[in-house]
Scaffold this active site. Sequence first.
Site, short mmCIF file in Angstrom:
data_model
loop_
_atom_site.label_atom_id
_atom_site.label_comp_id
_atom_site.label_asym_id
_atom_site.label_seq_id
_atom_site.Cartn_x
_atom_site.Cartn_y
_atom_site.Cartn_z
N ARG A 256 0.86 -1.19 0.00
CA ARG A 256 0.00 0.00 0.00
C ARG A 256 0.90 1.23 0.00
O ARG A 256 1.47 1.58 1.02
CB ARG A 256 -0.84 -0.06 1.28
CG ARG A 256 -1.98 0.89 1.36
CD ARG A 256 -2.53 0.92 2.78
NE ARG A 256 -1.73 1.78 3.62
CZ ARG A 256 -1.64 1.70 4.95
NH1 ARG A 256 -2.29 0.77 5.61
NH2 ARG A 256 -0.88 2.53 5.63
N HIS A 260 -3.61 4.35 4.73
CA HIS A 260 -4.72 3.38 4.66
C HIS A 260 -5.91 4.00 3.93
O HIS A 260 -6.44 3.45 2.97
CB HIS A 260 -5.13 2.92 6.06
CG HIS A 260 -6.41 2.16 6.07
ND1 HIS A 260 -6.54 0.92 5.49
CD2 HIS A 260 -7.65 2.49 6.52
CE1 HIS A 260 -7.79 0.51 5.62
NE2 HIS A 260 -8.49 1.44 6.24
N TYR A 269 3.12 5.20 12.11
CA TYR A 269 3.47 3.81 12.44
C TYR A 269 4.37 3.13 11.42
O TYR A 269 4.80 2.02 11.60
CB TYR A 269 2.19 2.98 12.63
CG TYR A 269 1.21 3.06 11.46
CD1 TYR A 269 1.40 2.32 10.31
CD2 TYR A 269 0.10 3.91 11.52
CE1 TYR A 269 0.53 2.41 9.24
CE2 TYR A 269 -0.79 4.00 10.45
CZ TYR A 269 -0.58 3.25 9.32
OH TYR A 269 -1.44 3.34 8.26
#
Lengths: 362, 322
Positions: A256, A260, A269
């Site tokens: 990805r 998100h 993160y």
Amino acid sequence: MPVDCAFQTTIERISILDEHGVYDEQLGEGLIPDSDVVALYRHMTMCRHFDEIAFKLQRSGRMGTYPQNKGQEAASLGAAYALEDKDWLVTCYRENAGLFWRGVDPEKILLHWMGDERGNHIPVRATPLAIPIGTQMLHATGLAWASKYRGDGGIGCTFFGDGATSEGDFHEAMNFAANLDLPVVFVCQNNSWAISVPTRIQCSAPTIAQRGLAYGMHSVQVDGNDIFAMVKVVREAAERARCDNRPTFIEAVTYRLGDHTTADDASRYRDPEELKLWEARDPMIRLRNWLEQRDLWDENQEQAQRIENEAIVSGIVKRAEEIEPPTTNDIFNWMYAETPKVLETQRKTMRTSSLGQGFDGV
Amino acid sequence: MANLTLVQAINLALTQEMEKDDRVLLLGEDIGANGGVFRVTEGLHDRFGGDRVVDTPLAESGIIGTSIGLAMGGLRPVPEIQFEGFLGPAYDQLCTHAGRMRSRTRGGLTVPMTVRVPVGGGIHAPELHSDSPEAIYSHNPGIKVVMPASPYDAKGLLISAIRDPDPVIFFEPKRIYRAFREEVPEEEYTIPIGKARVAREGTEMTMVSWGASVVQCMNAIEESGRDIELVDLRTINPLDMDTVATSVRKTGRAIIVHEAPSNCGVGAELSARIMEQCFLHLEAPVQRVTGFDTLMPYYKLELEYLPNAERIGKAIVETAAY
Ligand SMILES: Cc1ncc(C[n+]2csc(CCOP(=O)(O)OP(=O)(O)O)c2C)c(N)n1
Ligand SMILES: [Mg+2]
């Protein structure tokens, strides 16, 4: 009693065009006609541009939350290319490229993220985007079952993320498909992350593909950023489904490249080095190089394509934005085939209180 | 005393309960390094470590099922379900186990867990991120259902929930997660579960609501210029009928406001109980201003669906005139 080996196997990992541009001539032999490779590449560039514009629409307040597909175009596109129109595509939300190839109008996808149910009305064999994670694989299994039952020759192909393989429904779908001999292709887009949770928390085995194996189906890992490899494994899986009614599990290893969704901030993160590593593995970069090496594509065509994509996508945005607003009738009209009286009253009055609905209790 | 949002008040409650009681641990999706998708658990992973703030696999049944085990094993788990629309996979564990364990073991095994769940509409979120399923879980015996309407209440109710010996679903109305701030004491305090609050006193009629709708009610009452009593339920199961009935006996009229559909909603239960307990005091039929008996529409139409001050205002006029 000696200790025997009850079962032993390996998980194959298929790659045809790798991140360094090395192409396996043997595996890739006759796989996709050159003209189709060009078409697939052009489609990918359009999808990438669509994705960038969708992101900007959200950022400028013209659209709600949107999950970027950036970097994952090859997986669903390769599958859609390998399948037939009678096969069901049962997707999550990172399969725009495959859905558009199948004929889903891109403006529908925008409408969905613009908070408009009309975006879910899709007149091809594809289900609407699945928001509840891990639920749709059972529907693909049922759709495949229906095709088998009716003998229409279709199969089900379903997409989901690495995170989705933790949900119970995923396991039930695999178990049904394997044990009832159903023609399903399961494609897991392992993009390393489920929002902020790394794949290790979803699966501590070396491959996710092993999960399919555990249910007794053919399982394979594939470079999900390699459209050639995707086409090959999905084609084989489709054949296995169509001819033998056996499911296949495909772990498509991808990444990805965006957050998100637009509501997420991956810098909280995710190591930026990891992102850099995968940016170099972008499925579009290697495909363009492959085409250029074979004189199937050049900078002029790239420029022309860019202009064409801008026109296509701005048309899509215009259609999505200029659609007449939904009316409040839309809230009620589609609940049941026949609208019950209670709903008719609510629709007419737009009230729920009895006095507001004309019932005065007398 | 600090001026906090509802998100901050919950974060403070979690921090203090974790400091105080090492049986308290948090588990859920993205609650660790990411601090939760609404940042409710922000900083807690750093502060308490990965053993007490646990990012789980993506599986709601797993989150609740293991929380039941953790709770029966002597801990005080506080699982988070990312959005109310994803309680579905956990329904089985909640209703067939969490709510039944105490009774079926005659108190031998109990489930002191607090399931935190963002709830409700109004934030332009995608499908299944805007629902109000409080009636479903209130209908299932054995689970307490709480929904604060303000930062102050959120802190006190959450502390009570964590200390409660039974399973509690703690619904957090996301529409007011950051909508306003309120003075929230630094020192610990609790607000009892099962007790409603009279948010505003009045004599002309009673309005009953909870969660984010309380704000809509307050606006409607102010716009109406009438002397209306507003009861904020705070806890949906068990219902504090004493507070509700006392108010309705005083005013003789009642309007119930909630986001969920009216059909079999909590408003239906309240209305039935008001009829049963206040029959001779009623001067108008009890009114329900709620979501329609449809799906929560995608966000282009969500404000048409949610009860707002205008719709509540009409019910006020009609009820007063009856
Ligand atoms: C049942 C359910 N639980 C939680 C969520 C919230 N959520 C949305 S996407 C997501 C992560 C999905 O990860 P993955 O399956 O790997 O797909 P990806 O987004 O990486 O493509 C989560 C937890 C959801 N939509 N549905
Ligand atoms: Mg993922």
